[in-house]
Structures are given as C-alpha cells and as structure tokens.
Design an enzyme around this catalytic site. Structure first.
Site, PDB file in Angstrom:
ATOM      1  CG  HIS A  29      -0.420  -0.097   2.535  1.00  0.00           C
ATOM      2  ND1 HIS A  29       0.075   0.984   3.214  1.00  0.00           N
ATOM      3  CD2 HIS A  29      -0.276  -1.147   3.372  1.00  0.00           C
ATOM      4  CE1 HIS A  29       0.488   0.605   4.413  1.00  0.00           C
ATOM      5  NE2 HIS A  29       0.303  -0.692   4.542  1.00  0.00           N
ATOM      6  CG  ASP A  85      -2.784   4.056   2.714  1.00  0.00           C
ATOM      7  OD1 ASP A  85      -2.387   3.007   2.166  1.00  0.00           O
ATOM      8  OD2 ASP A  85      -3.713   4.066   3.554  1.00  0.00           O
ATOM      9  CG  ASP A 123       2.435  -0.399   7.972  1.00  0.00           C
ATOM     10  OD1 ASP A 123       2.151  -0.894   6.870  1.00  0.00           O
ATOM     11  OD2 ASP A 123       1.591  -0.191   8.860  1.00  0.00           O
ATOM     12  CD  GLU A 174      -3.216  -1.714   4.994  1.00  0.00           C
ATOM     13  OE1 GLU A 174      -3.278  -2.825   5.526  1.00  0.00           O
ATOM     14  OE2 GLU A 174      -2.806  -0.698   5.622  1.00  0.00           O
ATOM     15  CD  GLU A 175      -1.589   1.792   7.624  1.00  0.00           C
ATOM     16  OE1 GLU A 175      -2.356   1.376   8.504  1.00  0.00           O
ATOM     17  OE2 GLU A 175      -0.411   1.412   7.505  1.00  0.00           O
ATOM     18  CD  GLU A 213       0.732  -4.324   5.751  1.00  0.00           C
ATOM     19  OE1 GLU A 213       1.422  -3.810   6.650  1.00  0.00           O
ATOM     20  OE2 GLU A 213      -0.055  -3.674   5.035  1.00  0.00           O
ATOM     21  CG  HIS A 256       0.661   2.273  12.570  1.00  0.00           C
ATOM     22  ND1 HIS A 256      -0.672   1.939  12.662  1.00  0.00           N
ATOM     23  CD2 HIS A 256       1.065   1.870  11.352  1.00  0.00           C
ATOM     24  CE1 HIS A 256      -1.054   1.329  11.532  1.00  0.00           C
ATOM     25  NE2 HIS A 256      -0.001   1.280  10.724  1.00  0.00           N
TER      26      HIS A 256
HETATM   27 ZN   LIG Z   1       0.625  -1.711   6.299  1.00  0.00          ZN
END
Ligand SMILES: [Zn+2]
Length: 387
Positions: free
Chosen positions: A73, A75, A105, A137-138, A165, A360
């Site tokens: 992904h 984003d 990520d 995705e997030e 991931e 994150h």
């Molecule tokens: Zn991810």
C-alpha cells in the site's frame, strides 16, 4: 532510460511523498509510473471516486496467466502529535536504522517490489511478476477490492500474491478479519427525576456495551477451534473504543454515540458476527420503543475485512517457504489486504521485511539489516521466476 535505482534510493523517493491516507497519493504514483515506464514497463491505474488517489499495477514477463503479485500500500498513518527526532518524510540513517514514516509499514517493501519489477524486466522472467500498489489501506483496506477487480480486467490473471506487510520475512498464512460499526442510540429527554418516562440513550447504550463484555466472556471462555488456537488471543473479541453522549446531570441523554468493533478468527464469519450484533441492537431498540416510540438504535457499517484463512498446500506460502527456508506456522492478529486477494481467488501469503511493532510509531524505522534481508529475498525471488 533512467538510471536503475537501488532499493535504498527508491525508498528515499517514496518516503519523501507524505502520502497520509487522508491526502492524495498521486505525486507518488506519478513518480512510480515515470520510473517504471522509463524501464519499458506499462503501468495501469485504478482511480478512486474523487480521482485524488490511484492504485497502480503493472506486469512484467510473458503475457500469460499464473504470475506472482507483489502487493503493497502507498498510504501511511499520520504523524500528527508524534515526537519525531528527524523529519518523518526525509529518509534518515542513524545507527544502522533508516528512519521515516512508512519505512516499515510499508514503503520499504514497496521500494523492494519496484526494484524487483525493474530487475525482472531486465533479467527476463519465465513466470510473470506483477506489482499492485493500493491506497486507503490504513483506513480499513478499502482501496484493495476495486484495485484487484481493475487488475483482473487489465492484466493476465496472476495466481499467487505476496502481501509485504512487515513480518520479519516470516511467511504469515492467516490473520483475523473484522467488522466494525458506528452506533447512535437515540433516546428521549425528560427530567432525570422521572427517568422512567424517558429513554436515556447512555443507559440503554450501556446495555449494548455490556453485551460486548458478555460476548468477550463467552468467546474467551470457550474452547478454541484448531484454526483459532494459532492466534493470540485464540478467539474473536469485540471492543468499544469511543463513546460520547448526554448534555447534563439531570437530563436523560437524548444521544449516545459509540464504536463497536469485532476482530474475528478464521473459521468464523465476520458477517455472522455482524448479524448477531444487528439482532441484539434491534431487540434493544424494540425494548426502548416500548417506553418511547421515538427511540432508535442506528447502526452504520464502518469497516469490514474478511478473515485470511490458512490454505491447504497454498502456492504463495510454498514459494515463500522455499525462498526463506522458514517452515514454521505464523499467524497474526492484524488485518491486511491478503484477505481481499484470497477472497478474489488468489493464493496469498503475508511476508515482508521489518517489524510490525515499529509501525505507526514516532521515529518509525527499518533497520539497514532488515532492509538488506528484504533485498536478498527479492534477488532470490527474481531468480526463482527466471528459472
Ligand atoms: Zn501496512
């Protein structure tokens, strides 16, 4: 033809685009498309409804079915309020680590996948290699299903997918799915001294929250199925993460809003859990309406992800096990786009460099060693497809 960039150079470019999910990813997609087309690779886009984001996919190798997809992904999660030591959108090396939002990520994997596609293009492959870079995705893996449908219409159909991931390059073959809701309980305001004649949205809403506690007591107390036993915790659970409502001490609350989210183990159906919750909400609404007909329980779907179920003799899993030598069983409790690919008929595995525990966070990084391990993995992968 542009220079062939190293994975690290590509990562630096990708990190520099602040593709937080709420914002456009088009600058990143433009750059990737430019770079790949410069190497003779045709790119396709799937646009979102408002045309401020796009997914990108491309195919290298013979125009035949049965290829392998590298899925990532574009984003990233926001950096608002996080204490970063260096600019989150400038790739910065310190102490053997590459810092930047998305390094783990999952722009690290994206960079490696872009590298691998160009490598496959120049080295030649007998089995096709595809790349699929999604958006949104997030915020609930919502960009993947339309992207997958568009890919299937535009490219020769692939059979296996690696969703990159961060798993420290372990082959993850199953994860939980989920459903979540925004709940709005509408009550009826009266003076709290005569609360029996009104409907307190808070006190009735609390019954649904307590129902969630009861469900957890039931699922945690039950004997897990063989499939569920591989997960931590080995059961479905339900969580209320936000709640607000009411106006004063002495008024029965007219409104109460809360969230309700289920994480569902493979072997159970998220839609069945959805129905069980809707039934409970409807029963509560009927009880409330017996007091005041104006009362309501309004449930809005917020998020839904199928479970990712371990496959019997999965082709994607077998390929990754051959490349990594890792034959252990790995399951995770976070969601990925693998379940959408699996639902669309692909064999899927989750496998990417880095540690999800760092994702994150402020000062997100991928260690140089982990990124190099990812590069080795991609070299072996391209070699395997060439053979
Ligand atoms: Zn991810």
């Amino acid at each position: 033809m542009p220079d062939r960039l190293s994975p690290r150079d590509i990562l630096a470019r990708l990190i520099a685009f602040p593709t937080v999910s709420r914002d456009s990813n088009l600058d990143l997609v433009d750059w990737v498309e430019d770079y790949l087309s410069g190497h003779g690779i045709t790119c396709h886009r799937h646009w979102n409804d408002t045309r401020d984001k796009a997914a990108l996919f491309a195919h290298v190798g013979p125009e035949v079915e049965g290829g392998l997809v590298l899925s990532g992904h574009t984003d990233v999660v926001p950096v608002d309020g996080q204490p970063w030591t260096s600019d989150p959108f400038t790739l910065t090396e310190r102490d053997g680590r590459l810092y930047g939002r998305g390094t783990t990520d999952m722009k690290g994997f994206d960079a490696l996948a872009i590298w691998a596609l160009v490598e496959a293009r120049h080295a030649g492959v007998a089995r096709p290699l595809q790349i699929a870079l999604s958006y949104d995705e997030e915020i609930g893996c919502t960009g993947a299903p339309p992207m997958i449908a568009a890919m299937q219409a535009a490219l020769p159909r692939a059979s296996a997918v690696i969703v990159g991931e961060p798993t420290n390059l372990a082959p993850v073959t199953g994860h939980k799915g989920g459903v979540s809701f925004d709940v709005h309980v509408q009550g009826f305001e009266v003076h709290s001294s005569i609360l029996d004649r009104g409907v307190s949205a808070i006190m009735w809403g609390a019954k649904l929250v307590e129902w969630a506690n009861a469900v957890n007591a039931e699922t945690y107390g039950a004997e897990p199925s063989a499939l569920a036993a591989a997960f931590d915790p080995p059961c479905t659970n339900v969580h209320v993460g936000m709640i607000r409502g009411g106006t004063a001490h002495n008024i029965t609350a007219k409104d109460c809003h809360f969230s309700m989210g289920f994480r569902v183990v493979p072997g159970e159906d998220p839609q069945a859990w959805r129905q069980r919750f809707l039934d409970r909400a409807a029963a509560l609404e009927a009880e409330m309406q017996a007091v005041r007909p104006e009362a309501r329980v309004i449930v809005t779907d917020a998020f839904s992800l199928p479970t990712f179920v371990p496959e019997e003799d999965g082709a994607a899993e077998a390929l990754v096990r051959r490349l990594t030598g890792d034959n252990a069983t790995h399951m995770v409790s976070y969601g990925t786009e693998a379940s959408h690919f699996q639902t669309a008929g692909y064999s899927a595995v989750v496998c990417g460099p880095g540690d999800i525990g760092i994702a994150h966070q402020p000062d997100e990084y991928i260690s140089v060693a982990d990124f190099e391990a990812g590069h080795d993995f991609m070299r072996r992968l391209v070699g395997a497809l060439a053979a």
